[in-house]
Design an enzyme around this catalytic site. Structure first.
Site: not given
Ligand code: DX5
Ligand code: ZN
Length: 220
Positions: A31, A33, A66
């Protein structure tokens, strides 16, 4: 899809990413980010780092954007070969168009929700998605405490997903550990991001296997 564990390298050694990924061979995907210091008050890395990592690791990439202007930036991550691309719905002007574009480029299309964003306004577009990522902390930093107030949303998302007749994964992200993972399974989640729980463990790969075993036992 079944239970999947996707460790986040946010709190790992970012100068030695390939080695950090190699520490968790049991992971289903890594994952990643991506933060832009606008959508969240933190800055990490972007496409060049993700592309470079691909040259050093064959682990599937689960990218979590994000960032603002998701419609503009997300497709490049699908083009780069990321297995799954999560955009935040709060940062997308045309989430249906974006989800279709990601799928067309060969990636799984995933929509992220901040803790205070409800799922209900997006119920009719769930069929456009392969996955919903439900933040279980305010996005931006690793190591925060799990927000139990997100559990009812996980449950409601699972119910809405059933109505679509397609299989939609529900990924939870933030504060996932041996202590919290079973609550999320119980609510209907099946994909689990774990950052500090994995990378602060003495044996990160053993923690990945432990988390998966706990989740599978609870799901059974
Ligand atoms: C936070 C990130 C998470 C973070 C999770 O905004 O999206 O992926 O790395 O870290 P932990 O598992 O430590 O809460
Ligand atoms: Zn994340």
């Amino acid at each position: 899809m079944g239970i999947a564990i996707t460790p986040s390298i946010l709190n790992a050694d970012l100068a030695d990413l390939a080695a950090e990924v190699a520490r968790v061979p049991s992971a289903d995907a890594i994952h990643l980010d991506v933060m832009d210091n606008r959508f969240v008050p933190n800055l990490t890395f972007g496409l060049p780092v993700v592309e470079s990592l691909r040259r050093h690791s064959s682990m599937p990439q689960d990218v979590h954007l994000m960032i603002d202007e998701a419609d503009r930036w997300a497709p490049a991550y699908a083009e780069a070969g990321c297995e799954s691309v999560t955009f935040h719905v709060e940062a997308s002007l045309a989430p249906i168009r974006l989800a279709r574009e990601l799928r067309k480029l060969g990636a799984k299309a995933a929509m992220g929700l901040r803790p205070a964003t409800p799922i209900e306004p997006y119920a009719d577009m769930l069929g456009e998605l392969d996955k919903v990522l439900i933040m279980t902390v305010e996005p931006g930093f690793g190591g925060q405490a799990f927000l139990d107030l997100c559990l009812p949303k996980i449950r409601r998302t699972r119910e809405l997903a059933k109505n679509t007749g397609t299989s939609i994964a529900i990924q939870v992200d933030g504060g996932i550990s041996e202590e919290t993972i079973e609550r999320c399974v119980d609510a209907g989640a099946d994909v689990f991001v774990a950052g500090s729980a994995v990378y602060k463990a003495d044996d990160p790969d053993a923690m990945v296997r432990d988390l998966r075993a706990l989740a599978q036992a609870k799901a059974a």
